[in-house]
Design a protein around this motif. Structure first.
Motif, PDB file in Angstrom:
ATOM      1  N   GLU A  21       0.831  -1.199   0.000  1.00 26.46           N
ATOM      2  CA  GLU A  21       0.000   0.000   0.000  1.00 26.46           C
ATOM      3  C   GLU A  21       0.872   1.258   0.000  1.00 26.46           C
ATOM      4  OE1 GLU A  21      -3.503   2.124   2.651  1.00 26.46           O
ATOM      5  OE2 GLU A  21      -3.010   0.027   3.027  1.00 26.46           O
ATOM      6  N   GLU A  22       1.932   1.266   0.808  1.00 24.19           N
ATOM      7  CA  GLU A  22       2.839   2.413   0.837  1.00 24.19           C
ATOM      8  C   GLU A  22       3.472   2.641  -0.536  1.00 24.19           C
ATOM      9  OE1 GLU A  22       5.650   1.774   3.968  1.00 24.19           O
ATOM     10  OE2 GLU A  22       4.091   1.674   5.493  1.00 24.19           O
ATOM     11  N   SER A  23       3.867   1.556  -1.176  1.00 26.16           N
ATOM     12  CA  SER A  23       4.468   1.666  -2.511  1.00 26.16           C
ATOM     13  C   SER A  23       3.483   2.249  -3.514  1.00 26.16           C
ATOM     14  CB  SER A  23       4.935   0.294  -3.005  1.00 26.16           C
ATOM     15  OG  SER A  23       5.939  -0.213  -2.164  1.00 26.16           O
ATOM     16  N   GLU A  24       2.237   1.798  -3.435  1.00 30.05           N
ATOM     17  CA  GLU A  24       1.220   2.292  -4.364  1.00 30.05           C
ATOM     18  C   GLU A  24       0.895   3.759  -4.106  1.00 30.05           C
ATOM     19  OE1 GLU A  24       0.184   0.719  -7.045  1.00 30.05           O
ATOM     20  OE2 GLU A  24       1.439  -0.981  -6.505  1.00 30.05           O
ATOM     21  N   LEU A  25       0.935   4.182  -2.830  1.00 27.31           N
ATOM     22  CA  LEU A  25       0.724   5.597  -2.515  1.00 27.31           C
ATOM     23  C   LEU A  25       1.856   6.441  -3.108  1.00 27.31           C
ATOM     24  CD1 LEU A  25      -0.496   5.374   1.180  1.00 27.31           C
ATOM     25  CD2 LEU A  25      -1.829   6.151  -0.791  1.00 27.31           C
ATOM     26  N   GLU A  32      -7.545   4.650  -1.077  1.00 28.44           N
ATOM     27  CA  GLU A  32      -8.517   3.583  -1.354  1.00 28.44           C
ATOM     28  C   GLU A  32      -8.005   2.655  -2.454  1.00 28.44           C
ATOM     29  OE1 GLU A  32     -12.680   3.795  -3.448  1.00 28.44           O
ATOM     30  OE2 GLU A  32     -12.864   4.473  -1.357  1.00 28.44           O
ATOM     31  N   GLN A  33      -7.472   3.246  -3.529  1.00 34.17           N
ATOM     32  CA  GLN A  33      -6.939   2.422  -4.618  1.00 34.17           C
ATOM     33  C   GLN A  33      -5.734   1.614  -4.146  1.00 34.17           C
ATOM     34  OE1 GLN A  33      -6.190   5.653  -7.336  1.00 34.17           O
ATOM     35  NE2 GLN A  33      -7.751   4.900  -8.769  1.00 34.17           N
ATOM     36  N   ALA A  34      -4.863   2.259  -3.376  1.00 36.96           N
ATOM     37  CA  ALA A  34      -3.655   1.584  -2.901  1.00 36.96           C
ATOM     38  C   ALA A  34      -4.006   0.397  -2.008  1.00 36.96           C
ATOM     39  CB  ALA A  34      -2.771   2.572  -2.146  1.00 36.96           C
ATOM     40  N   GLU A  35      -5.009   0.578  -1.136  1.00 40.15           N
ATOM     41  CA  GLU A  35      -5.423  -0.514  -0.259  1.00 40.15           C
ATOM     42  C   GLU A  35      -6.003  -1.660  -1.078  1.00 40.15           C
ATOM     43  OE1 GLU A  35      -8.218  -1.370   3.646  1.00 40.15           O
ATOM     44  OE2 GLU A  35      -8.342   0.567   2.652  1.00 40.15           O
ATOM     45  N   ARG A  36      -6.824  -1.339  -2.054  1.00 43.62           N
ATOM     46  CA  ARG A  36      -7.435  -2.368  -2.903  1.00 43.62           C
ATOM     47  C   ARG A  36      -6.363  -3.155  -3.652  1.00 43.62           C
ATOM     48  NH1 ARG A  36      -8.290  -2.316  -7.995  1.00 43.62           N
ATOM     49  NH2 ARG A  36      -8.011  -0.077  -8.201  1.00 43.62           N
TER      50      ARG A  36
END
Length: 61
Positions: A21-25, A32-36
């Motif tokens: 999730e941190e990487s996606e952020l 929300e997208q990062a968590e998904r």
């Protein structure tokens, strides 16, 4: 267990999802997208939530 409940996941899987999730952020996704994306990735790697410890049924002989 309601949908979205992460209690069945081991601590290791939860930590993996946090790192993803941190990487996606950092890539510019919303939280929300990062968590998904993070949980979808963990599920793909692991095949879904598993109970802590052994937690898997043994085959009957």
């Amino acid at each position: 267990m309601p949908r979205g409940d992460k209690s069945a996941y081991t601590d290791k899987r939860k930590r993996q999802a946090e790192h993803i999730e941190e990487s996606e952020l950092d890539r510019g996704h919303t939280r929300e997208q990062a968590e998904r994306i993070a949980w979808a990735t963990v599920n793909k790697q692991d095949g879904g939530g598993k109970t802590s410890g052994s937690g898997r049924k043994r085959a009957r002989h």
